[in-house]
Design an enzyme around this catalytic site. Structure first.
Site, mmCIF file in Angstrom:
data_model
loop_
_atom_site.group_PDB
_atom_site.id
_atom_site.type_symbol
_atom_site.label_atom_id
_atom_site.label_comp_id
_atom_site.label_asym_id
_atom_site.label_seq_id
_atom_site.Cartn_x
_atom_site.Cartn_y
_atom_site.Cartn_z
ATOM 1 N N ASP A 77 -4.496 2.438 -4.494
ATOM 2 C CA ASP A 77 -3.048 2.458 -4.251
ATOM 3 C C ASP A 77 -2.557 1.101 -3.760
ATOM 4 O O ASP A 77 -1.512 1.011 -3.113
ATOM 5 C CB ASP A 77 -2.708 3.534 -3.220
ATOM 6 C CG ASP A 77 -3.360 3.259 -1.861
ATOM 7 O OD1 ASP A 77 -4.481 2.694 -1.851
ATOM 8 O OD2 ASP A 77 -2.761 3.595 -0.817
ATOM 9 N N ASP A 97 0.851 -1.193 0.000
ATOM 10 C CA ASP A 97 0.000 0.000 0.000
ATOM 11 C C ASP A 97 0.884 1.239 0.000
ATOM 12 O O ASP A 97 1.951 1.256 0.650
ATOM 13 C CB ASP A 97 -0.886 0.044 1.245
ATOM 14 C CG ASP A 97 -2.213 -0.675 1.039
ATOM 15 O OD1 ASP A 97 -2.374 -1.336 -0.017
ATOM 16 O OD2 ASP A 97 -3.079 -0.593 1.930
#
Length: 516
Positions: free
Chosen positions: A438, A395
């Site tokens: 993301d 992430d």
């Protein structure tokens, strides 16, 4: 510690070992080639030089093929294709290995499979860079495969492209290709003569003579060129000049073990002797050539010349019947040659359709922004993950803040940069995924210890990147969760463990890797 500069070779850091193997087989010393290959492969494996190892294996395959040990050659070809798919490499190298496999398959009589590999090589070469040694070598291999299938038109075109890949007309490789091209013309002419297309054959014989005499005038001294020229002289009625070449080169080539040149010189000598009515001596030469023949197409050529000689020496119904039977066989093979042209076109069309389907599948499984795999690809990989591999979940830290502070355009550029870094850390059999926002994933073909090293390298590269070049003040870090797949573990359980480690990394302050 200072090091001496070392030339980088596309064939591996210890390329001389493999090039020695190739040099021996090019010179026809096939038994020595196998011994040299044993040594080269043992050394390169020990040193971890996989590229040179593959090149040496290729030389071994050529030697086995020349010795008629086609089953062994085919096993190496299959290994090389598998290695190339696993380890990757230039497109022209892919095409070369496939063309070499096609040649072996065709010589084994597995024509359909051989033509399919030839079609695959053709398709790859259409999109490969058309200059340089790799393209030259791949085109030469394709030409040889086509020649074995008696697809002379394709072989002729391949050899022409092969020579065009070198801009310098005096280049050594280009000169070698030109000689191979002329040898192809000779074989084509001999086949045309057998099926009654005498005028077409004569034109090709004359073409060979003209080019070879020009090469000789240019200072190129080649035993192969002299052997081909001797045959063409006899076919053009210039028997005295042919005999002079035979006298000079036949003893030398026989002593040196150059079977290809020796075979052609025996053919030329037999034709000269037959032209002067020395039937028995001519038969001796044709039989000597026959004994040096490995491939069926070569044997048929000399059997045909023996049959013609028998008719001249012992005219009668029996010898004439043998010759007519052989002519019928030759014409049937010529018809098969025409059928192969159709088969190759069909195989090429199948390859195009397969490539189109693969492109469509890739597009459907690709993320439009980054070019990485998408959620569809992620699900597919999760269903195939096995013990020995690892899943790395990633992430971008505080990505929403990046979008809110700098704009979504900047956020997209950040994602693109991260995708490029992830892709650069993937080996050929590893997959990078962006499966939403993301969130990224890497399917690594390594255990936990090596996967940790890969993850830490990626994290440090991202941390060290000067993000100010995108926008001043921008900082990007990653949180990562790693899990190594256990024996019999379902993909869902592997994902849950990696996801739990990812959240552990976030709770512990981000910009770090968490694993078991």
């Amino acid at each position: 510690m200072n090091r001496l500069p070392v030339l980088v070779s596309p064939y591996g850091p210890y390329a001389d070992l493999a090039l020695h193997v190739h040099d021996l087989t090019i010179r026809g010393h096939h038994a020595e080639t196998l011994l040299a290959a044993d040594q080269a492969e043992a050394i390169t494996l020990m040193l971890g030089d996989h590229r040179t190892h593959r090149v040496s294996r290729l030389g071994r395959m050529y030697a086995l093929r020349s010795l008629g040990r086609l089953d062994e050659a085919m096993r190496i070809a299959e290994d090389l294709i598998e290695d190339q798919a696993r380890l990757g490499g230039p497109k022209a190298t892919d095409a070369k290995i496939m063309a070499d496999a096609a040649e072996v398959l065709i010589n084994l009589g597995r024509i359909d499979e051989g033509l399919h590999y030839a079609a695959r090589a053709m398709a790859v070469l259409e999109v490969a860079p058309r200059k340089g040694l790799r393209y030259f070598s791949a085109m030469a291999s394709l030409g040889q495969a086509a020649r074995c299938a008696e697809l002379f038109e394709l072989a002729d075109d391949a050899m022409r492209r092969c020579m065009e890949s070198f801009e310098n007309p005096d280049d050594l490789y280009r000169s070698a290709a030109e000689l191979t091209h002329i040898e192809l013309w000779l074989e084509w002419a001999l086949r045309l003569e057998q099926v009654g297309r005498v005028e077409d054959a004569a034109n090709l014989f004359d073409k060979c003579v003209a080019v070879l005499e020009n090469l000789t005038d240019g200072g190129i001294d080649s035993p192969l060129g002299s052997a081909v020229l001797a045959v063409c002289y006899t076919k053009s009625g210039r028997t005295a000049e042919a005999f002079e070449l035979v006298k000079i080169f036949l003893p030398k080539m026989r002593e040196a073990g150059q079977s290809n040149e020796t075979r052609l010189l025996h053919l030329a000598h037999g034709l000269v002797l037959r032209a002067t009515g020395e039937w028995r001596a001519a038969r001796r030469e044709f039989r000597a050539a026959l004994e040096l023949s490995v491939l069926r197409s070569q044997r048929l050529l000399f059997q045909y010349e023996l049959a013609i000689t028998a008719v001249l020496e012992f005219p009668g119904e029996a010898t004439q019947a043998v010759l007519e039977s052989l002519r019928g066989h030759v014409e049937a093979l010529w018809q098969l040659r025409l059928d192969r042209r159709t088969m190759l076109r069909q195989a090429y069309r199948r390859v195009e359709l397969e490539a189109a389907r693969a492109t469509a599948d890739l597009a459907a499984a690709s993320d439009a922004l980054t070019g990485l795999g998408n959620r569809r690809m992620f699900d597919r990989q999760m269903s195939t993950v096995t013990a020995g591999g690892s899943l790395l979940l990633i992430d971008v830290d505080h990505f929403k803040d990046i979008n809110d502070r700098y704009s979504h355009g900047v956020g997209d550029r950040v994602l693109g940069e991260i995708a490029a870094i992830l892709r650069s850390h993937c080996r050929h059999d590893e997959v990078a995924i962006r499966f939403g926002g993301d969130e990224f994933a890497l399917f690594l073909a390594t255990g936990e210890d090596e996967a940790r090293k890969v993850a830490e390298r990626i994290r440090r590269v991202i941390l060290a990147r000067d993000w100010n070049t995108i926008v001043p003040g921008l900082k990007v870090t990653l949180s990562m969760g790693l899990a190594a797949c256990q024996v019999g573990e379902p993909g869902r359980d592997l994902y849950d463990r990696a996801d739990a480690h990812l959240y552990s990394a976030k709770r512990s302050g981000r910009n770090q890797l968490a694993a078991a």
